[in-house]
Scaffold this motif. Structure first.
Motif, PDB file in Angstrom:
ATOM      1  N   PRO A  73       2.123  33.185  10.035  1.00  0.00           N
ATOM      2  CA  PRO A  73       2.601  31.955   9.404  1.00  0.00           C
ATOM      3  C   PRO A  73       2.631  32.102   7.880  1.00  0.00           C
ATOM      4  N   GLY A  75       3.453  29.745   4.166  1.00  0.00           N
ATOM      5  CA  GLY A  75       3.840  28.520   3.464  1.00  0.00           C
ATOM      6  C   GLY A  75       4.669  28.895   2.245  1.00  0.00           C
ATOM      7  N   GLY A  76       4.138  28.601   1.054  1.00  0.00           N
ATOM      8  CA  GLY A  76       4.866  28.898  -0.176  1.00  0.00           C
ATOM      9  C   GLY A  76       4.719  30.331  -0.634  1.00  0.00           C
ATOM     10  N   ASN A  77       3.926  31.117   0.092  1.00  0.00           N
ATOM     11  CA  ASN A  77       3.683  32.525  -0.252  1.00  0.00           C
ATOM     12  C   ASN A  77       3.132  32.689  -1.672  1.00  0.00           C
ATOM     13  N   THR A  78       2.245  31.796  -2.057  1.00  0.00           N
ATOM     14  CA  THR A  78       1.590  31.919  -3.366  1.00  0.00           C
ATOM     15  C   THR A  78       0.148  32.406  -3.230  1.00  0.00           C
ATOM     16  N   GLY A  79      -0.275  32.682  -2.018  1.00  0.00           N
ATOM     17  CA  GLY A  79      -1.656  33.119  -1.773  1.00  0.00           C
ATOM     18  C   GLY A  79      -1.955  34.417  -2.499  1.00  0.00           C
ATOM     19  N   GLN A 146       2.413  25.144  -0.361  1.00  0.00           N
ATOM     20  CA  GLN A 146       2.655  24.090   0.627  1.00  0.00           C
ATOM     21  C   GLN A 146       1.336  23.608   1.240  1.00  0.00           C
ATOM     22  N   ASN A 150      -2.236  25.317   1.674  1.00  0.00           N
ATOM     23  CA  ASN A 150      -3.425  24.740   1.028  1.00  0.00           C
ATOM     24  C   ASN A 150      -4.535  24.528   2.053  1.00  0.00           C
ATOM     25  N   SER A 152      -4.826  26.080   5.033  1.00  0.00           N
ATOM     26  CA  SER A 152      -5.244  27.331   5.665  1.00  0.00           C
ATOM     27  C   SER A 152      -6.089  28.196   4.742  1.00  0.00           C
ATOM     28  N   GLY A 156      -8.761  25.006  -3.574  1.00  0.00           N
ATOM     29  CA  GLY A 156      -9.657  24.275  -4.475  1.00  0.00           C
ATOM     30  C   GLY A 156      -8.892  23.747  -5.679  1.00  0.00           C
ATOM     31  N   ILE A 212      -0.784  25.193  11.702  1.00  0.00           N
ATOM     32  CA  ILE A 212      -0.879  23.790  11.305  1.00  0.00           C
ATOM     33  C   ILE A 212       0.537  23.280  11.073  1.00  0.00           C
TER      34      ILE A 212
HETATM   35  P1  FAD Z   1       0.703  31.115   1.692  1.00  0.00           P
HETATM   36  O1  FAD Z   1       0.424  32.057   0.589  1.00  0.00           O
HETATM   37  O2  FAD Z   1       2.076  31.094   2.229  1.00  0.00           O
HETATM   38  O3  FAD Z   1      -0.312  31.393   2.899  1.00  0.00           O
HETATM   39  C1  FAD Z   1      -1.698  31.469   2.681  1.00  0.00           C
HETATM   40  C2  FAD Z   1      -2.403  31.631   4.035  1.00  0.00           C
HETATM   41  O4  FAD Z   1      -2.209  30.464   4.836  1.00  0.00           O
HETATM   42  C3  FAD Z   1      -1.889  32.772   4.889  1.00  0.00           C
HETATM   43  O5  FAD Z   1      -2.957  33.249   5.651  1.00  0.00           O
HETATM   44  C4  FAD Z   1      -0.886  32.119   5.818  1.00  0.00           C
HETATM   45  O6  FAD Z   1      -0.744  32.848   7.016  1.00  0.00           O
HETATM   46  C5  FAD Z   1      -1.557  30.792   6.058  1.00  0.00           C
HETATM   47  N1  FAD Z   1      -0.653  29.674   6.339  1.00  0.00           N
HETATM   48  C6  FAD Z   1       0.302  29.145   5.544  1.00  0.00           C
HETATM   49  N2  FAD Z   1       0.839  28.061   6.119  1.00  0.00           N
HETATM   50  C7  FAD Z   1       0.215  27.901   7.312  1.00  0.00           C
HETATM   51  C8  FAD Z   1       0.325  26.959   8.376  1.00  0.00           C
HETATM   52  N3  FAD Z   1       1.190  25.948   8.311  1.00  0.00           N
HETATM   53  N4  FAD Z   1      -0.472  27.114   9.452  1.00  0.00           N
HETATM   54  C9  FAD Z   1      -1.360  28.133   9.523  1.00  0.00           C
HETATM   55  N5  FAD Z   1      -1.508  29.046   8.553  1.00  0.00           N
HETATM   56  C10 FAD Z   1      -0.730  28.931   7.460  1.00  0.00           C
HETATM   57  N6  FAD Z   1      -5.855  28.677  -5.012  1.00  0.00           N
HETATM   58  C11 FAD Z   1      -6.893  27.834  -5.158  1.00  0.00           C
HETATM   59  O7  FAD Z   1      -7.609  27.556  -4.193  1.00  0.00           O
HETATM   60  N7  FAD Z   1      -7.188  27.280  -6.370  1.00  0.00           N
HETATM   61  C12 FAD Z   1      -6.448  27.527  -7.470  1.00  0.00           C
HETATM   62  O8  FAD Z   1      -6.764  27.028  -8.550  1.00  0.00           O
HETATM   63  C13 FAD Z   1      -5.327  28.389  -7.342  1.00  0.00           C
HETATM   64  N8  FAD Z   1      -4.527  28.641  -8.402  1.00  0.00           N
HETATM   65  C14 FAD Z   1      -3.447  29.451  -8.240  1.00  0.00           C
HETATM   66  C15 FAD Z   1      -2.612  29.659  -9.334  1.00  0.00           C
HETATM   67  C16 FAD Z   1      -1.487  30.481  -9.220  1.00  0.00           C
HETATM   68  C17 FAD Z   1      -0.608  30.679 -10.423  1.00  0.00           C
HETATM   69  C18 FAD Z   1      -1.211  31.103  -7.971  1.00  0.00           C
HETATM   70  C19 FAD Z   1      -0.002  31.986  -7.802  1.00  0.00           C
HETATM   71  C20 FAD Z   1      -2.033  30.886  -6.887  1.00  0.00           C
HETATM   72  C21 FAD Z   1      -3.155  30.071  -7.005  1.00  0.00           C
HETATM   73  N9  FAD Z   1      -4.007  29.821  -5.927  1.00  0.00           N
HETATM   74  C22 FAD Z   1      -5.061  28.972  -6.060  1.00  0.00           C
HETATM   75  C23 FAD Z   1      -3.769  30.491  -4.630  1.00  0.00           C
HETATM   76  C24 FAD Z   1      -2.713  29.783  -3.742  1.00  0.00           C
HETATM   77  O9  FAD Z   1      -1.830  29.025  -4.482  1.00  0.00           O
HETATM   78  C25 FAD Z   1      -3.395  28.885  -2.752  1.00  0.00           C
HETATM   79  O10 FAD Z   1      -4.175  29.681  -1.905  1.00  0.00           O
HETATM   80  C26 FAD Z   1      -2.427  28.048  -1.901  1.00  0.00           C
HETATM   81  O11 FAD Z   1      -3.216  27.112  -1.203  1.00  0.00           O
HETATM   82  C27 FAD Z   1      -1.602  28.855  -0.921  1.00  0.00           C
HETATM   83  O12 FAD Z   1      -0.571  28.035  -0.375  1.00  0.00           O
HETATM   84  P2  FAD Z   1       0.804  28.682   0.152  1.00  0.00           P
HETATM   85  O13 FAD Z   1       1.602  27.583   0.778  1.00  0.00           O
HETATM   86  O14 FAD Z   1       1.470  29.438  -0.894  1.00  0.00           O
HETATM   87  O15 FAD Z   1       0.243  29.622   1.297  1.00  0.00           O
END
Ligand code: FAD
Ligand code: ZN
Length: 476
Positions: A73, A75-79, A146, A150, A152, A156, A212
């Motif tokens: 899975p 989301g926004g691929n920012t992990g 996304q 957030n 998964s 924080g 989720i």
């Molecule tokens: P993704 O990177 O797409 O996925 C993250 C994980 O969640 C993967 O394991 C994926 O398989 C899983 N996933 C995604 N969607 C689902 C779903 N619907 N169901 C089940 N699993 C799923 N993080 C913090 O906690 N605090 C911060 O202050 C913070 N600051 C950041 C600043 C920057 C500039 C960047 C680039 C990142 C930052 N992050 C921070 C990390 C990141 O943004 C977070 O972890 C964010 O919550 C990831 O969301 P995403 O939608 O990009 O998830």
């Protein structure tokens, strides 16, 4: 469940189910989904799937289960730990949640919002604002991460001090389980003690236990007054002493308390247009502090001025500014964001996202800096972040002029130095970014055998065939 089918058959049925808008099969179209922001991991996938409803997700998962097709899975691929990147072997499908982006319900009386997993965090914040409420999760990637991501990663960010992390902000979840059944746990109850709290398995689960598809989240009263200050301090010990005092003096009005080292400010100024040092004299440490109140005419500003005057009188704070407008406050926050951006332009950076008890933050930072500098003279430690939560982003920029590849080859070596110290302080090697691939092999060194065994049992109970985001968090 559909009886056993072969992978080709499953993929054909999935394509027919989703239609042309619902999947990407060409290499160029898939490429952005197969790599994460730091480009540490490059994966491959059979298809990128883009379903637009829970029913479609459930049908995809049923077909994948029937053909033993792994699912990653995204989301926004920012992990930041490689958790959303599929394995290199190309055997998995990537399931992108971005089209599940509806706000299903918003209830200002109950202070709740129910959103689909693909909603972008900033859009959820805006939806809350439109009904005069606050959704408090806030982080640098909020314009593209996304809600599903957030959740998964149990994200924080900068307002945890006051409002908690994603775990604290969630009332209910809807999840597609690894066999394709849908668990409707979208309850909006503040109190529900009917046995094990299942949602907490999926929050922070990094997609390894299910997908989720929607969540019911808490809203809060919107702040009417916000004050932001940028303060200069001589020692990191002073910063933490100031934190303890500020917390006591302001109660739960203290919303953010971010540590910034001088080098971080310099990197922000070097690489981010419009970032300037708001103070005249140089200082080794800074704190970006925010207090807020949901009442107007709360006397917040006067109280902050009095508090800072006292701290300066005692020599705890050297100098400081309080923003006079929201533009000035934004400029101060740009230093914090620019520091993260700036590190990308300073060569290789070995990252640590750790936590220790708040009372130990200063001692940890001092010892960790000494330890890495002893190992590699010229290394440039940048210890920053949400220290009010005991969270330190302890990043190590390469020495000036060093070879980036040679420096990055020492990633594991520096991890061990820093993480061993974290463990001695009773801390965690992942405060907020998760485990994913990046820390998977590091985890067994720091988590007890019993904890790892319980995690494996939970994984096996929910996902016996290991099809959900395989090889992440736990070693294969
Ligand atoms: P993704 O990177 O797409 O996925 C993250 C994980 O969640 C993967 O394991 C994926 O398989 C899983 N996933 C995604 N969607 C689902 C779903 N619907 N169901 C089940 N699993 C799923 N993080 C913090 O906690 N605090 C911060 O202050 C913070 N600051 C950041 C600043 C920057 C500039 C960047 C680039 C990142 C930052 N992050 C921070 C990390 C990141 O943004 C977070 O972890 C964010 O919550 C990831 O969301 P995403 O939608 O990009 O998830
Ligand atoms: Zn952070």
């Amino acid at each position: 469940m559909t009886g056993s089918i072969d992978v080709g058959e499953a993929l054909t049925r999935i394509k027919a189910l989703l239609g042309l808008k619902g999947f990407i099969a060409d290499a160029a179209g898939m490429a952005p989904f197969l790599e994460e922001e730091r480009r540490l991991y490059h994966g491959a996938a059979r298809l990128v799937l883009r379903p637009s409803s829970t029913a479609e997700v459930a049908e995809i998962v049923r077909l994948c289960a029937a053909s033993r097709l792994p699912i990653v899975p995204q989301g926004g691929n920012t992990g930041l730990v490689g958790a959303a990147v599929p394995p290199e072997d190309g055997g998995a499908v990537l399931l992108s949640l971005g089209r599940l982006n509806r706000v299903r319900a918003i209830d200002p009386v109950d202070f709740t919002i129910t959103v689909e997993a693909g909603c972008v965090l900033a859009d959820v914040q805006r939806a809350a604002e439109e009904v005069d409420r606050l959704f408090p999760l806030s982080l640098g990637a909020e314009g593209s991460c996304q809600i599903g991501g957030n959740l998964s990663t149990n994200a924080g960010g900068i307002a945890v001090l006051r409002y908690g992390n994603m775990r604290d902000l969630t009332l209910g979840l809807e999840v597609v389980l690894p066999d394709g059944r849908v668990w409707d746990g979208l309850r909006a109850l503040r109190k529900d003690n009917t046995g094990y709290d299942l949602k907490h398995l999926f929050i922070g689960g990094e997609g390894t236990l299910g997908i989720i598809t929607a969540a019911t989240l808490k809203l809060f009263p919107r702040p009417r007054e916000v004050e932001t200050a940028f303060l200069a301090l001589g020692r990191v010990e002073d910063a933490m002493a100031l934190f303890a005092r500020a917390r006591k003096a302001s109660g739960d009005q203290l919303t953010a308390f971010e540590l910034i080292p001088r080098l971080g400010l310099e990197m922000a100024m070097r690489h981010t247009p419009g970032v300037a040092d708001p103070l005249s004299a140089l200082s080794p440490w800074y704190v970006l502090l925010e207090v807020s109140s949901s009442q107007s005419e709360s006397g917040l500003r006067g109280a902050l001025e009095a508090f800072l005057a006292e701290a300066m009188g005692e020599g705890l704070v050297g100098d400081g500014v309080i923003a006079l407008s929201s533009e000035q406050a934004n400029a101060l926050w740009r230093i914090r964001e620019g520091m993260v951006e700036g590190q990308k332009h300073e060569g290789g950076s070995i990252k640590h996202d750790v936590s220790v008890p708040v009372s130990k933050v200063a001692e940890f930072i001092v010892k960790a800096i000494a330890a890495v500098e002893a190992k590699l003279p010229g290394i440039r430690p940048i210890a920053f972040g949400h220290v009010g939560d005991g969270n330190v982003h302890f990043n190590l920029s390469q020495p000036k002029g060093a070879d980036t590849a040679v420096f990055l080859a020492r990633w594991a070596e520096f991890n061990h130095i820093v993480h061993d110290l974290v463990q001695r302080f009773g801390g965690s090697i992942s405060a907020e970014h998760g485990v994913g691939r990046l820390k998977r092999d590091e985890l067994p060194r720091y988590k007890s055998a019993l904890e790892l065994e319980l995690m494996r049992r939970i994984k096996h109970a929910l996902d016996p065939d290991g099809l959900m985001n395989p090889d992440k968090v736990l070693q294969p």
